[in-house]
Design an enzyme around this catalytic site. Structure first.
Site, PDB file in Angstrom:
ATOM      1  N   HIS A 126       0.822  -1.222   0.000  1.00  0.00           N
ATOM      2  CA  HIS A 126       0.000   0.000   0.000  1.00  0.00           C
ATOM      3  C   HIS A 126       0.852   1.267   0.000  1.00  0.00           C
ATOM      4  O   HIS A 126       0.378   2.325   0.380  1.00  0.00           O
ATOM      5  CB  HIS A 126      -0.967  -0.006   1.190  1.00  0.00           C
ATOM      6  N   CYS A 137       3.241  16.534 -11.279  1.00  0.00           N
ATOM      7  CA  CYS A 137       4.395  16.125 -12.098  1.00  0.00           C
ATOM      8  C   CYS A 137       5.080  14.862 -11.568  1.00  0.00           C
ATOM      9  O   CYS A 137       5.958  14.321 -12.237  1.00  0.00           O
ATOM     10  CB  CYS A 137       5.404  17.269 -12.219  1.00  0.00           C
ATOM     11  N   ASN A 218      -2.670 -13.621  14.976  1.00  0.00           N
ATOM     12  CA  ASN A 218      -3.547 -12.442  14.917  1.00  0.00           C
ATOM     13  C   ASN A 218      -4.489 -12.485  16.108  1.00  0.00           C
ATOM     14  O   ASN A 218      -4.969 -13.556  16.482  1.00  0.00           O
ATOM     15  CB  ASN A 218      -4.348 -12.429  13.610  1.00  0.00           C
TER      16      ASN A 218
HETATM   17 ZN    ZN Z   1       5.274  19.031  -9.367  1.00  0.00          ZN
END
Ligand code: ZN
Length: 248
Positions: A126, A137, A218
């Site tokens: 993740h 950008c 767990n």
């Molecule tokens: Zn940027």
């Protein structure tokens, strides 16, 4: 607890034996791995998702449409993660890798604590709190700049966390490498994941089908418990400390 004990015949000594003779042990971790470092998990009673609505905040559309709220949510989480340090479980996981007893860590966590503890081969499904980039950008930036709401140094665009938001895909290369490692594993250890999120929760099954010994640690039951050769609900720090003592 009794049901769990009846179902799975393995024991921690057997698990340790398998690790010592293994060449390709894989460790898979979820939010429960970091609760002993003081970080909230998501789905348990006091978890983040019971306080905040993830579908409102942790989404690609919130990032585009409601950046103020999105930013406040992640900035608060990133501050909390910046203060967290690896716990005994993270350290032992890193130690297993450095001793050649584990091949890699696959994690659902974004807190970066496995790397901080010294793990080298970490697949972050993740993304990571450390990987901030420009929304426009793609230029990489720092966690601190994101928290301080600085604009991109190149184009002035808004910064975003390098984590997978709801509505976004998991990174294909990391996912593929994780499945490859799972399928090649001979021991597969789950630490602190409720295994509710697909496709990551298919990894224990992929390991099992290829003959791996599967262990699950767990606190709560998981839907994959029936796969487990060894199953425990004790704390990860305690469990890993006992396991480590058997690996000397
Ligand atoms: Zn940027």
């Amino acid at each position: 607890m009794n049901d769990i004990k009846r179902k799975h015949n393995g024991n921690i000594e057997e698990l340790a034996e398998r690790i010592l003779t293994s060449r390709n042990a894989v460790i898979f971790t979820g939010a429960g791995m970091s609760t002993e470092s003081g970080l909230s998990d998501f789905r348990s009673k006091d978890g983040i998702w019971n306080v905040e609505d993830p579908m409102e905040l942790a989404t690609a559309s919130a990032m585009r449409g409601n950046y103020d709220k999105f930013h406040a949510f992640y900035a608060a989480r990133f501050e909390q993660m910046g203060d967290a340090v690896p716990n005994a479980g993270h350290r032992i996981v890193a130690d297993l890798e450095s001793r050649g007893l584990a091949r890699c860590v696959i994690t659902q966590n974004i807190d970066g604590l496995h790397s901080e503890a010294g793990s080298k081969n970490v697949y972050e499904l993740h993304g990571s709190v450390g990987a901030v980039r420009c929304m426009e950008c793609g230029k990489s930036s720092t966690r601190r700049d994101f928290i301080d709401r600085k604009p991109c140094a190149v184009c002035g665009g808004k910064l975003r966390p390098g984590v997978v938001l709801f509505g976004e895909n998991l990174p294909v290369d990391v996912l593929q490498a994780s499945f490859d490692a799972s399928e090649a594993s001979d021991v597969f250890i789950v630490l602190g994941s409720s295994l509710q999120v697909s496709p990551a929760n298919q990894m224990p099954g992929a390991a099992k089908r290829n003959g791996a010994y599967v262990a699950i640690c767990n606190r709560d039951i998981t839907i994959m418990d029936s796969l487990a050769d060894y199953r425990t609900s004790e704390g990860i720090g305690d469990f890993m400390t006992k396991l480590e003592a058997l690996l000397d």
